[in-house]
Design a protein around this motif. Structure first.
Motif, PDB file in Angstrom:
ATOM      1  N   ASP A 177       5.445   1.511   5.873  1.00 30.97           N
ATOM      2  CA  ASP A 177       4.787   1.903   4.635  1.00 30.97           C
ATOM      3  C   ASP A 177       5.457   1.190   3.475  1.00 30.97           C
ATOM      4  O   ASP A 177       6.670   1.300   3.289  1.00 30.97           O
ATOM      5  CB  ASP A 177       4.888   3.407   4.413  1.00 30.97           C
ATOM      6  CG  ASP A 177       4.143   4.204   5.465  1.00 30.97           C
ATOM      7  OD1 ASP A 177       3.066   3.755   5.888  1.00 30.97           O
ATOM      8  OD2 ASP A 177       4.637   5.282   5.851  1.00 30.97           O
ATOM      9  N   THR A 180       0.005   0.418   4.519  1.00 32.90           N
ATOM     10  CA  THR A 180       0.660   0.656   5.806  1.00 32.90           C
ATOM     11  C   THR A 180       0.333  -0.495   6.742  1.00 32.90           C
ATOM     12  O   THR A 180      -0.841  -0.854   6.922  1.00 32.90           O
ATOM     13  CB  THR A 180       0.217   1.984   6.435  1.00 32.90           C
ATOM     14  OG1 THR A 180       0.558   3.057   5.556  1.00 32.90           O
ATOM     15  CG2 THR A 180       0.910   2.200   7.779  1.00 32.90           C
ATOM     16  N   ARG A 206       0.165   3.112  -1.544  1.00 35.77           N
ATOM     17  CA  ARG A 206       0.919   2.425  -0.493  1.00 35.77           C
ATOM     18  C   ARG A 206      -0.017   1.583   0.352  1.00 35.77           C
ATOM     19  O   ARG A 206      -1.231   1.781   0.354  1.00 35.77           O
ATOM     20  CB  ARG A 206       1.628   3.438   0.408  1.00 35.77           C
ATOM     21  CG  ARG A 206       0.671   4.353   1.156  1.00 35.77           C
ATOM     22  CD  ARG A 206       1.355   5.239   2.169  1.00 35.77           C
ATOM     23  NE  ARG A 206       0.452   6.229   2.726  1.00 35.77           N
ATOM     24  CZ  ARG A 206      -0.399   5.994   3.721  1.00 35.77           C
ATOM     25  NH1 ARG A 206      -0.457   4.789   4.269  1.00 35.77           N
ATOM     26  NH2 ARG A 206      -1.190   6.943   4.176  1.00 35.77           N
TER      27      ARG A 206
END
Length: 199
Positions: free
Chosen positions: A149, A193, A191
């Motif tokens: 992440d 990932t 974020r």
């Protein structure tokens, strides 16, 4: 990119800024002009930007420079810049496997950034200072896979290049996939990932 954050107090190491040249190849002269226009580094005898490797430079200027590189040269150039970082990275112990390396990645990231000239990770105390997001790795013990992440301010394409090159420096067969591409910092998400897998 993390929204509504200016990063004005945060700095990045000149050593890392100098690495950008190796990632841009033939675009370097044009990128050098961008850096100088963003007040990053000084003009060298050859007219190109130069950096003091142990000096700290404004992260905000570095991020503006990367955004201009994206606009002028595309995301491929950002991936090339990111991919050049692991070849010259500091603070990564030799001889560790890919899982251990990814567990160390966030510490290395903070060591290469500072607030008022003080690195954001102290190797003496083990304390890490927040403010630039994280590279948080989640390895799978029984599978050849790591999820990472990324919540930092660097462009997604830059991180894709960095993480893939970083993984391949430990596992040459590594491949990278951006999971849930609709949930990406380029679209305003907090974020990105990434899945790193190898054979």
């Amino acid at each position: 990119m993390i929204r509504n954050v200016t990063y004005e107090r945060i700095q990045c190491l000149g050593h890392n800024l100098g690495i950008v040249s190796s990632g841009l190849g033939s675009f370097w002269r044009l990128a050098s002009r961008i850096m100088l226009e963003e007040s990053m580094g000084t003009t060298g005898p050859d007219g190109l930007v130069q950096f003091e490797s142990e000096a700290w430079y404004p992260l905000a200027g570095h991020l503006r420079m990367l955004e201009r590189i994206r606009k002028d040269f595309g995301e491929v150039a950002l991936r090339q810049v990111g991919a050049s970082i692991p070849r010259f990275a500091r603070a990564m112990p030799a001889g560790i496997d890919v899982r251990a390396a990814f567990q160390r990645l966030d510490v290395m990231y903070h060591l290469n950034h500072a607030v008022n000239g003080q690195p954001m990770f102290s190797e003496h105390t083990g304390q890490l200072q927040d403010g630039i997001g994280h590279y948080l790795a989640r390895p799978f013990a029984r599978h050849k896979q790591i999820l990472c992440d990324c919540t930092g301010p660097y462009p997604c394409a830059f991180d894709e290049g960095l993480l893939l090159a970083f993984a391949r420096s430990h596992e040459p067969s590594a491949m990278l996939t951006h999971l849930e591409p609709g949930m990406c910092r380029t679209r305003g998400a907090a974020r990105c990932t990434y899945s790193v897998a190898w054979t």
